[in-house]
Design a protein around this motif. Sequence first.
Motif, PDB file in Angstrom:
ATOM      1  N   GLU A  58       0.836  -1.203   0.000  1.00 38.11           N
ATOM      2  CA  GLU A  58       0.000   0.000   0.000  1.00 38.11           C
ATOM      3  C   GLU A  58       0.870   1.253   0.000  1.00 38.11           C
ATOM      4  OE1 GLU A  58      -3.211   0.035  -0.135  1.00 38.11           O
ATOM      5  OE2 GLU A  58      -4.009  -1.832   0.684  1.00 38.11           O
ATOM      6  N   SER A  59       0.251   2.384  -0.252  1.00 41.32           N
ATOM      7  CA  SER A  59       0.941   3.672  -0.175  1.00 41.32           C
ATOM      8  C   SER A  59       0.055   4.656   0.576  1.00 41.32           C
ATOM      9  CB  SER A  59       1.275   4.208  -1.571  1.00 41.32           C
ATOM     10  OG  SER A  59       0.091   4.418  -2.316  1.00 41.32           O
ATOM     11  N   VAL A  60       0.687   5.595   1.258  1.00 37.76           N
ATOM     12  CA  VAL A  60      -0.029   6.585   2.063  1.00 37.76           C
ATOM     13  C   VAL A  60       0.522   7.967   1.750  1.00 37.76           C
ATOM     14  CG1 VAL A  60      -0.430   7.453   4.403  1.00 37.76           C
ATOM     15  CG2 VAL A  60      -0.577   5.001   3.940  1.00 37.76           C
ATOM     16  N   ARG A  61      -0.358   8.857   1.364  1.00 41.81           N
ATOM     17  CA  ARG A  61       0.006  10.260   1.153  1.00 41.81           C
ATOM     18  C   ARG A  61      -1.124  11.130   1.681  1.00 41.81           C
ATOM     19  NH1 ARG A  61       4.304  11.059  -2.087  1.00 41.81           N
ATOM     20  NH2 ARG A  61       3.722  13.205  -2.520  1.00 41.81           N
ATOM     21  N   LEU A  62      -0.786  12.339   2.091  1.00 43.80           N
ATOM     22  CA  LEU A  62      -1.804  13.257   2.576  1.00 43.80           C
ATOM     23  C   LEU A  62      -2.786  13.584   1.453  1.00 43.80           C
ATOM     24  CD1 LEU A  62       0.401  15.695   4.674  1.00 43.80           C
ATOM     25  CD2 LEU A  62      -1.396  14.215   5.562  1.00 43.80           C
ATOM     26  N   PRO A  63      -4.083  13.513   1.712  1.00 48.90           N
ATOM     27  CA  PRO A  63      -5.062  13.791   0.651  1.00 48.90           C
ATOM     28  C   PRO A  63      -5.152  15.285   0.352  1.00 48.90           C
ATOM     29  CG  PRO A  63      -6.187  13.426   2.728  1.00 48.90           C
ATOM     30  CD  PRO A  63      -4.731  13.163   2.993  1.00 48.90           C
ATOM     31  N   TRP A  64      -5.633  15.585  -0.832  1.00 51.24           N
ATOM     32  CA  TRP A  64      -5.909  16.976  -1.217  1.00 51.24           C
ATOM     33  C   TRP A  64      -7.400  17.223  -0.996  1.00 51.24           C
ATOM     34  CZ3 TRP A  64      -1.990  20.220  -2.369  1.00 51.24           C
ATOM     35  CH2 TRP A  64      -0.757  19.640  -2.682  1.00 51.24           C
ATOM     36  N   ARG A  65      -7.685  17.956   0.070  1.00 54.93           N
ATOM     37  CA  ARG A  65      -9.077  18.256   0.410  1.00 54.93           C
ATOM     38  C   ARG A  65      -9.206  19.751   0.659  1.00 54.93           C
ATOM     39  NH1 ARG A  65      -9.034  14.334   5.072  1.00 54.93           N
ATOM     40  NH2 ARG A  65      -9.553  16.216   6.253  1.00 54.93           N
ATOM     41  N   GLU A  66     -10.398  20.227   0.448  1.00 51.58           N
ATOM     42  CA  GLU A  66     -10.641  21.655   0.638  1.00 51.58           C
ATOM     43  C   GLU A  66     -10.415  22.061   2.081  1.00 51.58           C
ATOM     44  OE1 GLU A  66     -11.415  25.532  -0.292  1.00 51.58           O
ATOM     45  OE2 GLU A  66     -11.168  23.828  -1.660  1.00 51.58           O
ATOM     46  N   ASP A  67     -10.734  21.153   3.016  1.00 55.57           N
ATOM     47  CA  ASP A  67     -10.572  21.481   4.431  1.00 55.57           C
ATOM     48  C   ASP A  67      -9.194  21.104   4.972  1.00 55.57           C
ATOM     49  OD1 ASP A  67     -10.993  18.772   4.167  1.00 55.57           O
ATOM     50  OD2 ASP A  67     -12.075  18.587   6.070  1.00 55.57           O
ATOM     51  N   LEU A  68      -8.289  20.641   4.087  1.00 50.48           N
ATOM     52  CA  LEU A  68      -6.951  20.245   4.520  1.00 50.48           C
ATOM     53  C   LEU A  68      -5.931  21.067   3.727  1.00 50.48           C
ATOM     54  CD1 LEU A  68      -5.423  18.284   6.393  1.00 50.48           C
ATOM     55  CD2 LEU A  68      -5.292  16.713   4.463  1.00 50.48           C
ATOM     56  N   ARG A  69      -5.784  22.291   4.117  1.00 46.79           N
ATOM     57  CA  ARG A  69      -4.891  23.197   3.408  1.00 46.79           C
ATOM     58  C   ARG A  69      -3.541  23.241   4.128  1.00 46.79           C
ATOM     59  NH1 ARG A  69      -8.918  28.303   1.900  1.00 46.79           N
ATOM     60  NH2 ARG A  69     -10.453  27.062   0.736  1.00 46.79           N
ATOM     61  N   LEU A  70      -2.611  22.455   3.638  1.00 50.86           N
ATOM     62  CA  LEU A  70      -1.274  22.371   4.217  1.00 50.86           C
ATOM     63  C   LEU A  70      -0.276  22.924   3.213  1.00 50.86           C
ATOM     64  CD1 LEU A  70      -1.471  18.704   5.575  1.00 50.86           C
ATOM     65  CD2 LEU A  70      -1.988  20.818   6.813  1.00 50.86           C
ATOM     66  N   ASP A  71       0.743  23.613   3.723  1.00 53.94           N
ATOM     67  CA  ASP A  71       1.741  24.147   2.805  1.00 53.94           C
ATOM     68  C   ASP A  71       2.599  23.018   2.245  1.00 53.94           C
ATOM     69  OD1 ASP A  71       3.991  23.655   4.604  1.00 53.94           O
ATOM     70  OD2 ASP A  71       3.230  25.340   5.772  1.00 53.94           O
ATOM     71  N   GLU A  72       3.252  23.306   1.127  1.00 52.55           N
ATOM     72  CA  GLU A  72       4.039  22.283   0.427  1.00 52.55           C
ATOM     73  C   GLU A  72       5.145  21.685   1.289  1.00 52.55           C
ATOM     74  OE1 GLU A  72       7.083  21.909  -3.379  1.00 52.55           O
ATOM     75  OE2 GLU A  72       5.947  23.755  -3.050  1.00 52.55           O
ATOM     76  N   PRO A  73       5.910  22.504   2.034  1.00 52.06           N
ATOM     77  CA  PRO A  73       6.963  21.896   2.868  1.00 52.06           C
ATOM     78  C   PRO A  73       6.427  20.892   3.883  1.00 52.06           C
ATOM     79  CG  PRO A  73       7.337  24.248   2.642  1.00 52.06           C
ATOM     80  CD  PRO A  73       5.987  23.973   2.059  1.00 52.06           C
ATOM     81  N   LEU A  74       5.286  21.202   4.501  1.00 52.87           N
ATOM     82  CA  LEU A  74       4.731  20.288   5.500  1.00 52.87           C
ATOM     83  C   LEU A  74       4.227  19.015   4.835  1.00 52.87           C
ATOM     84  CD1 LEU A  74       3.955  19.626   8.373  1.00 52.87           C
ATOM     85  CD2 LEU A  74       1.824  20.910   8.045  1.00 52.87           C
ATOM     86  N   ARG A  75       3.564  19.155   3.704  1.00 52.57           N
ATOM     87  CA  ARG A  75       3.106  17.963   2.989  1.00 52.57           C
ATOM     88  C   ARG A  75       4.286  17.060   2.637  1.00 52.57           C
ATOM     89  NH1 ARG A  75      -1.735  17.110   0.793  1.00 52.57           N
ATOM     90  NH2 ARG A  75      -3.343  18.702   1.090  1.00 52.57           N
ATOM     91  N   THR A  76       5.339  17.667   2.118  1.00 48.79           N
ATOM     92  CA  THR A  76       6.516  16.887   1.737  1.00 48.79           C
ATOM     93  C   THR A  76       7.121  16.212   2.952  1.00 48.79           C
ATOM     94  OG1 THR A  76       6.941  18.462  -0.054  1.00 48.79           O
ATOM     95  CG2 THR A  76       8.737  17.005   0.561  1.00 48.79           C
ATOM     96  N   LEU A  77       7.161  16.929   4.061  1.00 51.64           N
ATOM     97  CA  LEU A  77       7.757  16.405   5.293  1.00 51.64           C
ATOM     98  C   LEU A  77       6.999  15.176   5.798  1.00 51.64           C
ATOM     99  CD1 LEU A  77       8.850  18.678   8.234  1.00 51.64           C
ATOM    100  CD2 LEU A  77       7.546  16.634   8.677  1.00 51.64           C
ATOM    101  N   VAL A  78       5.674  15.281   5.879  1.00 50.07           N
ATOM    102  CA  VAL A  78       4.870  14.174   6.414  1.00 50.07           C
ATOM    103  C   VAL A  78       4.816  13.017   5.423  1.00 50.07           C
ATOM    104  CG1 VAL A  78       2.594  13.511   7.273  1.00 50.07           C
ATOM    105  CG2 VAL A  78       3.533  15.753   7.845  1.00 50.07           C
ATOM    106  N   ASP A  79       4.655  13.328   4.135  1.00 50.72           N
ATOM    107  CA  ASP A  79       4.604  12.251   3.135  1.00 50.72           C
ATOM    108  C   ASP A  79       5.921  11.498   3.069  1.00 50.72           C
ATOM    109  OD1 ASP A  79       2.001  12.701   2.441  1.00 50.72           O
ATOM    110  OD2 ASP A  79       2.446  13.957   0.704  1.00 50.72           O
ATOM    111  N   ARG A  80       7.012  12.184   3.350  1.00 49.22           N
ATOM    112  CA  ARG A  80       8.297  11.486   3.335  1.00 49.22           C
ATOM    113  C   ARG A  80       8.356  10.439   4.455  1.00 49.22           C
ATOM    114  NH1 ARG A  80      14.283  13.354   5.083  1.00 49.22           N
ATOM    115  NH2 ARG A  80      15.294  11.456   4.432  1.00 49.22           N
ATOM    116  N   ALA A  81       7.757  10.737   5.595  1.00 45.27           N
ATOM    117  CA  ALA A  81       7.778   9.785   6.708  1.00 45.27           C
ATOM    118  C   ALA A  81       7.035   8.497   6.381  1.00 45.27           C
ATOM    119  CB  ALA A  81       7.182  10.429   7.955  1.00 45.27           C
TER     120      ALA A  81
END
Length: 641
Positions: A228-251
């Motif tokens: 499986e793979s896990v990445r942060l979803p793109w949702r209207e109520d989940l507005r995260l900046d690019e650095p944070l998305r990259t940081l968490v998705d890397r984990a």
Amino acid sequence: MSVPPSSSTSGAAPASPGALARFGHFQLLRVVGRSAQSVLWLAMEDGQDQELWLLVAARPLPTPAALQQWREIAGRAARTAHPGLADVRALGAEGLLPWLCYVRGESVTLSEMISPSGLPPRETLRGLPQVLQGLGVAHDGALVHGDLQPWSLVRDAQERWSLLGLGLSFQAQAQAELERGSDERQRAVDHDLLSLGLCLHWALCGRPALAEPDIGAAAARLPPRGQESVRLPWREDLRLDEPLRTLVDRATARQLRQRYGNARTFEQALGAWLRGHGGPDLLPLLLDRVRQGGLLPSRPQQTRLLERLDLLAPTARIEQLAEQLIEDESLTLELLRQANQAGMRGSLGEGSGTILTLRRAVALIGTDGVRRATRGLRAWPGQLDADAAQTLQAALHRVRQAGVLARALRPAGYDAELVTVLVLLQSLGLLVLLHHLPSPMQQVRRLMQPGGGEDGEPARAPLGERAAALAVLGFEIDQVGLALLRAWGFDVAALWMARPLPSDALPPRRDRDVDLLRATASCALELVVHEGQPWALQVQGVRRVEQRYGRLLGVDEPSLLRALGELSPRRDLAPEAAGVVDSIPPSLTDSAVPADAAEGRNAPPTSDGLQPPAGVKESGGGLAAALARRQRPVDGDPPGR
């Protein structure tokens, strides 16, 4: 699995009206969290008016011998003191069922805080660097958690976070203890970091990854055990900046080599993001590291440089001295730092501006000051091990080659030494990070390389420099150099020229000298990446450089190719780096090469590895001659000095 009823004697106190059950001398009030390996209860101890966290293993151990071994491991974990690790109040077992007990106080678990819409990022991440520091201390002591869940993370009234449960998972610890340096132990460490990444994913999204509330079960569905793979979803109520998305998705990345290699690297990335991607806390940290370990180690030929200075100093002109000094990047930067200190530069009077050439620096400091600065440098390789020193040496070699190119690329009327120094200043952040943070930089370089599709995984496109640096470091590489230069007293114009042009930004029009000088150094750094590549790759890379800078600098594709071809024999600039230049990726730049170019189709190389383009005659005379055919821009004369 529920905790079995207590095996205590019949004389034990009955459960209070609010308790669900008893477990030994504990009254169990409610379940806080449950996994396949453990259950966290809110509990109270008989005769005590104090709420406790009671963490109980889900299954009993197989034998009394295993229980005794667990007591030794749990005792060692309880003695591991760190603010990021919760203090164990007591540990024990009911029969063969182990448990750990902690004082609750006013603390609350992360799982209790998470709402369906998720938590604000800063509220989620603010205290986790401290937890990762504690986890790093535990890993250093050959201790692993093995069952890290959102209810394992607790926050007290002072908003300090800590980790429950270290030492409870006998199965995970037994695997890690097989051999201290074994692959099993590293896999256990990787599992802890992946589990924490899944906890962050849950906290930010408001729902568990893969709809699996047991983090251990979700982790088992990701590589290397699952697909499986896990990445942060793109949702209207989940507005995260690019650095944070990259940081968490890397984990939680599919490929193991993309994930954080250890807890301290993860902690550093989180801390840097919380500071605002290298904000006000970055500079003191860097200056402290530079004070302790020096800016860069001096080149191995420092002794020979001192001997040449002693021979030249009595009679040589300042220009001759500068030509010798600029061979050592560490010394060059140290002299520029000293010359631009407020007290030193103030002797030149107001309006003197930043000193950007060694000629002016030597004239201000004097030859005695140069000798003192040279002897004060750290000897090579400084604090680096052999591999890290080789990587830094290769990067320094590329900077020297780019300096040679910059001298040839500079438009008429501009100082050769100045553009060479600007190449070094634009590379300052990279060089300092390779010296002081070699392990994180290794991970940055890995993220910038394409994935090979190992273990049946799909191929992964490489990340760009900015995304890779933000994922690992939490800030951009250029910010390091700019922070140091600000501390040295560089003015706004010098800082502008010392920052390389972003790869996705067009060069400015030729309207200011500072823009033209900045573009010259940036062009040289982008061009040197393609030196030594197969001909098809070199042509494509040079064509991109010519499209970006050709009109501004008055250079064309044939002259750039010829200049690159003449760099190969100039390895005498850094003979000690021969053979190691390819130990680092060609560049920290974003460049994608088509597959047919990578195979070099329809481009058979000549005996020297290069094939001149049609219409370009071979000629000697060095780089200056190679660029003599520079095409002048159609909308202006060359600028003055």
